[in-house]
Motif scaffolding. Structure first.
Motif, PDB file in Angstrom:
ATOM      1  N   PHE A 245       0.825  -1.204   0.000  1.00 42.83           N
ATOM      2  CA  PHE A 245       0.000   0.000   0.000  1.00 42.83           C
ATOM      3  C   PHE A 245       0.860   1.256   0.000  1.00 42.83           C
ATOM      4  CE2 PHE A 245      -3.643  -2.368   2.365  1.00 42.83           C
ATOM      5  CZ  PHE A 245      -3.948  -3.039   1.186  1.00 42.83           C
ATOM      6  N   VAL A 246       1.959   1.234   0.755  1.00 38.45           N
ATOM      7  CA  VAL A 246       2.855   2.381   0.801  1.00 38.45           C
ATOM      8  C   VAL A 246       3.463   2.639  -0.575  1.00 38.45           C
ATOM      9  CG1 VAL A 246       5.014   3.272   1.744  1.00 38.45           C
ATOM     10  CG2 VAL A 246       3.377   2.133   3.251  1.00 38.45           C
ATOM     11  N   ALA A 247       3.974   1.590  -1.198  1.00 37.49           N
ATOM     12  CA  ALA A 247       4.573   1.741  -2.527  1.00 37.49           C
ATOM     13  C   ALA A 247       3.537   2.185  -3.550  1.00 37.49           C
ATOM     14  CB  ALA A 247       5.217   0.420  -2.954  1.00 37.49           C
ATOM     15  N   LEU A 248       2.316   1.654  -3.426  1.00 35.09           N
ATOM     16  CA  LEU A 248       1.256   2.007  -4.368  1.00 35.09           C
ATOM     17  C   LEU A 248       0.840   3.466  -4.206  1.00 35.09           C
ATOM     18  CD1 LEU A 248      -0.583   0.702  -6.545  1.00 35.09           C
ATOM     19  CD2 LEU A 248      -2.260   0.310  -4.730  1.00 35.09           C
ATOM     20  N   ALA A 249       0.854   3.954  -2.973  1.00 27.83           N
ATOM     21  CA  ALA A 249       0.406   5.323  -2.714  1.00 27.83           C
ATOM     22  C   ALA A 249       1.400   6.361  -3.227  1.00 27.83           C
ATOM     23  CB  ALA A 249       0.175   5.517  -1.216  1.00 27.83           C
ATOM     24  N   PHE A 250       2.690   6.050  -3.193  1.00 26.82           N
ATOM     25  CA  PHE A 250       3.703   7.054  -3.508  1.00 26.82           C
ATOM     26  C   PHE A 250       4.400   6.829  -4.855  1.00 26.82           C
ATOM     27  CE2 PHE A 250       3.324   7.084   1.122  1.00 26.82           C
ATOM     28  CZ  PHE A 250       3.074   8.421   1.337  1.00 26.82           C
ATOM     29  N   ASP A 251       4.492   5.587  -5.316  1.00 27.62           N
ATOM     30  CA  ASP A 251       5.155   5.330  -6.598  1.00 27.62           C
ATOM     31  C   ASP A 251       4.737   3.957  -7.122  1.00 27.62           C
ATOM     32  OD1 ASP A 251       6.725   5.212  -8.811  1.00 27.62           O
ATOM     33  OD2 ASP A 251       8.584   5.788  -7.809  1.00 27.62           O
ATOM     34  N   PRO A 252       3.637   3.881  -7.868  1.00 23.59           N
ATOM     35  CA  PRO A 252       3.173   2.583  -8.386  1.00 23.59           C
ATOM     36  C   PRO A 252       4.207   1.887  -9.265  1.00 23.59           C
ATOM     37  CG  PRO A 252       1.475   4.268  -8.624  1.00 23.59           C
ATOM     38  CD  PRO A 252       2.724   4.973  -8.206  1.00 23.59           C
ATOM     39  N   ARG A 253       5.007   2.665 -10.010  1.00 23.65           N
ATOM     40  CA  ARG A 253       6.017   2.035 -10.872  1.00 23.65           C
ATOM     41  C   ARG A 253       7.087   1.341 -10.039  1.00 23.65           C
ATOM     42  NH1 ARG A 253       7.539   7.138 -14.485  1.00 23.65           N
ATOM     43  NH2 ARG A 253       7.470   8.011 -12.362  1.00 23.65           N
TER      44      ARG A 253
ATOM     45  N   LEU B  95       9.559  -3.645  -7.555  1.00 23.27           N
ATOM     46  CA  LEU B  95       9.853  -4.386  -6.336  1.00 23.27           C
ATOM     47  C   LEU B  95       9.092  -5.709  -6.253  1.00 23.27           C
ATOM     48  CD1 LEU B  95       9.855  -1.483  -3.705  1.00 23.27           C
ATOM     49  CD2 LEU B  95      11.836  -2.696  -4.633  1.00 23.27           C
ATOM     50  N   GLY B  96       8.297  -5.991  -7.280  1.00 26.37           N
ATOM     51  CA  GLY B  96       7.544  -7.245  -7.297  1.00 26.37           C
ATOM     52  C   GLY B  96       6.385  -7.280  -6.324  1.00 26.37           C
ATOM     53  N   LEU B  97       5.794  -6.103  -6.034  1.00 33.05           N
ATOM     54  CA  LEU B  97       4.705  -6.028  -5.054  1.00 33.05           C
ATOM     55  C   LEU B  97       3.325  -6.163  -5.691  1.00 33.05           C
ATOM     56  CD1 LEU B  97       6.060  -3.169  -2.763  1.00 33.05           C
ATOM     57  CD2 LEU B  97       6.104  -5.630  -2.362  1.00 33.05           C
ATOM     58  N   ARG B  98       3.267  -6.338  -7.010  1.00 33.97           N
ATOM     59  CA  ARG B  98       2.009  -6.579  -7.725  1.00 33.97           C
ATOM     60  C   ARG B  98       0.988  -5.482  -7.415  1.00 33.97           C
ATOM     61  NH1 ARG B  98       0.347 -12.790  -7.038  1.00 33.97           N
ATOM     62  NH2 ARG B  98      -1.036 -12.147  -8.727  1.00 33.97           N
ATOM     63  N   PRO B  99       1.172  -4.284  -7.975  1.00 33.50           N
ATOM     64  CA  PRO B  99       0.297  -3.145  -7.666  1.00 33.50           C
ATOM     65  C   PRO B  99      -1.170  -3.384  -7.982  1.00 33.50           C
ATOM     66  CG  PRO B  99       1.724  -2.681  -9.549  1.00 33.50           C
ATOM     67  CD  PRO B  99       2.230  -3.932  -8.929  1.00 33.50           C
ATOM     68  N   ALA B 100      -1.464  -4.165  -9.018  1.00 33.80           N
ATOM     69  CA  ALA B 100      -2.869  -4.447  -9.348  1.00 33.80           C
ATOM     70  C   ALA B 100      -3.543  -5.208  -8.214  1.00 33.80           C
ATOM     71  CB  ALA B 100      -2.955  -5.232 -10.652  1.00 33.80           C
ATOM     72  N   LEU B 101      -2.858  -6.208  -7.683  1.00 32.21           N
ATOM     73  CA  LEU B 101      -3.400  -6.968  -6.561  1.00 32.21           C
ATOM     74  C   LEU B 101      -3.496  -6.098  -5.316  1.00 32.21           C
ATOM     75  CD1 LEU B 101      -4.346  -9.652  -5.400  1.00 32.21           C
ATOM     76  CD2 LEU B 101      -1.951 -10.226  -4.941  1.00 32.21           C
ATOM     77  N   ALA B 102      -2.493  -5.244  -5.112  1.00 35.98           N
ATOM     78  CA  ALA B 102      -2.523  -4.340  -3.957  1.00 35.98           C
ATOM     79  C   ALA B 102      -3.687  -3.363  -4.055  1.00 35.98           C
ATOM     80  CB  ALA B 102      -1.200  -3.586  -3.857  1.00 35.98           C
ATOM     81  N   HIS B 103      -3.958  -2.883  -5.276  1.00 35.81           N
ATOM     82  CA  HIS B 103      -5.081  -1.970  -5.474  1.00 35.81           C
ATOM     83  C   HIS B 103      -6.402  -2.670  -5.173  1.00 35.81           C
ATOM     84  CE1 HIS B 103      -7.286   1.428  -7.102  1.00 35.81           C
ATOM     85  NE2 HIS B 103      -7.964   0.609  -7.882  1.00 35.81           N
ATOM     86  N   ALA B 104      -6.529  -3.918  -5.610  1.00 32.75           N
ATOM     87  CA  ALA B 104      -7.739  -4.682  -5.327  1.00 32.75           C
ATOM     88  C   ALA B 104      -7.908  -4.913  -3.822  1.00 32.75           C
ATOM     89  CB  ALA B 104      -7.700  -6.017  -6.067  1.00 32.75           C
ATOM     90  N   ALA B 105      -6.808  -5.205  -3.137  1.00 29.29           N
ATOM     91  CA  ALA B 105      -6.865  -5.400  -1.686  1.00 29.29           C
ATOM     92  C   ALA B 105      -7.244  -4.100  -0.978  1.00 29.29           C
ATOM     93  CB  ALA B 105      -5.520  -5.908  -1.174  1.00 29.29           C
ATOM     94  N   LEU B 106      -6.751  -2.980  -1.496  1.00 34.01           N
ATOM     95  CA  LEU B 106      -7.077  -1.690  -0.897  1.00 34.01           C
ATOM     96  C   LEU B 106      -8.563  -1.366  -1.084  1.00 34.01           C
ATOM     97  CD1 LEU B 106      -5.989   0.716   0.603  1.00 34.01           C
ATOM     98  CD2 LEU B 106      -5.315   1.727  -1.580  1.00 34.01           C
ATOM     99  N   ILE B 107      -9.101  -1.687  -2.250  1.00 35.27           N
ATOM    100  CA  ILE B 107     -10.531  -1.500  -2.484  1.00 35.27           C
ATOM    101  C   ILE B 107     -11.338  -2.380  -1.525  1.00 35.27           C
ATOM    102  CG2 ILE B 107     -12.400  -1.882  -4.131  1.00 35.27           C
ATOM    103  CD1 ILE B 107     -10.583  -0.987  -6.344  1.00 35.27           C
ATOM    104  N   ALA B 108     -10.853  -3.601  -1.291  1.00 37.22           N
ATOM    105  CA  ALA B 108     -11.526  -4.491  -0.348  1.00 37.22           C
ATOM    106  C   ALA B 108     -11.515  -3.907   1.063  1.00 37.22           C
ATOM    107  CB  ALA B 108     -10.858  -5.863  -0.357  1.00 37.22           C
TER     108      ALA B 108
END
Length: 302
Positions: free
Chosen positions: A156-164, A169-182
């Motif tokens: 979530f931290v990486a997604l909030a400040f720098d999705p690229r 970093l292999g954190l899978r931003p699409a999955l993180a975004h879905a988890a954040l929506i959840a």
């Protein structure tokens, strides 16, 4: 000081206070990310997207919370799926689903002549009607939200400040975004019983936004937001009891007022700590930069 504590000697007000504290903690975990990522429109759409599920559950005599959860899940899946389309922006996708789900909810409501009271409770909340089993459900929702926030914190931290960077970093931003929506969906579903769908942002956004100017760490913002939300619940219930006004709306209004107060104090602090403007050096009399010219320059600068 009896006026301060006497309302909370009543059992249903005590349950309302505990419900507000639990909801404040859930909203602090999700609302911090909503504020940091600018997802307010998504949260608004999610809250209104629960209407079809709530209306259907009411008509069938089922659990309203279950209906809200199913409808919100459908909304979340729809937002996630449409946001992947390269031809549609995320705002467009959210707006279309928002209107579609709200229209469907109104159509379902129009089929019943006895849904007016339930609809009012859905829109504006009914915190004073919270039961013991609702507190158990809110406790479970808080535990689930805390687990989801803990497991997804780094992503979530990486997604909030720098999705690229999150992708590298292999954190899978699409999955993180879905988890954040959840996580946001969970907070909204847990909150609508207390403050209603229209007022859910009073506890979802106002407390984190109030703490944001005073904190530098995300965990500090979450903790402060939980405290501000709990204080809003306490003051809102107190005012509602003594003034005879709607409890859920008062809780949300107090949260917004605390945000405005925090913003005003932060502006005052910035003015006091701001560096003084540089003064223009004075030149010898008769030159182009005479004292009169220098004074005029300083006034214009100020």
């Amino acid at each position: 000081m009896e006026w301060l504590w006497s309302p909370f000697e009543v059992a249903f007000v005590q349950r309302a206070l505990w419900a507000g504290v639990l909801v404040s903690c859930v909203c602090a975990l999700a609302g911090t990310w909503v504020v940091l990522r600018g997802m307010a429109f998504l949260g608004d759409a999610m809250s209104h997207g629960m209407l079809p599920g709530v209306a259907t559950a009411s008509l069938l005599g089922a659990n309203l919370l279950l209906g809200a959860a199913i409808s919100a899940a459908v909304m979340a899946l729809g937002v996630t799926a449409l946001s992947r389309s390269p031809r549609l922006s995320q705002d467009t996708s959210i707006g279309l689903l928002f209107v579609g789900m709200l229209s469907l909810g109104v159509i379902i409501v129009s089929r019943s002549q006895s849904f007016a009271v339930d609809l009012t409770g859905y829109l504006f909340g009914d915190v004073l009607a919270v039961r013991q089993q609702d507190l158990v459900q809110l406790t479970l929702a808080l535990a689930l939200a805390a687990l989801l926030a803990l497991l997804g914190h780094r992503a979530f931290v990486a997604l909030a400040f720098d999705p690229r960077k999150a992708r590298t970093l292999g954190l899978r931003p699409a999955l993180a975004h879905a988890a954040l929506i959840a996580l946001v969906t969970l907070a909204i579903v847990a909150s609508f019983r207390v403050v209603g769908a229209l007022l859910v942002f009073g506890l979802l956004i106002a407390p984190p936004a109030a703490v944001l100017p005073w904190a530098r760490r995300i965990t500090t913002i979450m903790l402060g937001a939980a405290l501000v939300g709990s204080l809003s619940t306490f003051l809102g219930l107190l005012l509602s009891w003594h003034l005879g006004i709607a409890a859920g709306a008062t809780v949300a209004a107090v949260a917004v007022l605390l945000f405005l107060l925090s913003t005003a104090l932060a502006a005052v602090r910035e003015r006091r700590t701001a560096p003084a403007p540089a003064r223009t050096p004075r030149s010898s009399p008769g030159s182009a930069d005479s004292p009169q010219t220098a004074s005029r320059t300083e006034v214009e600068t100020v």
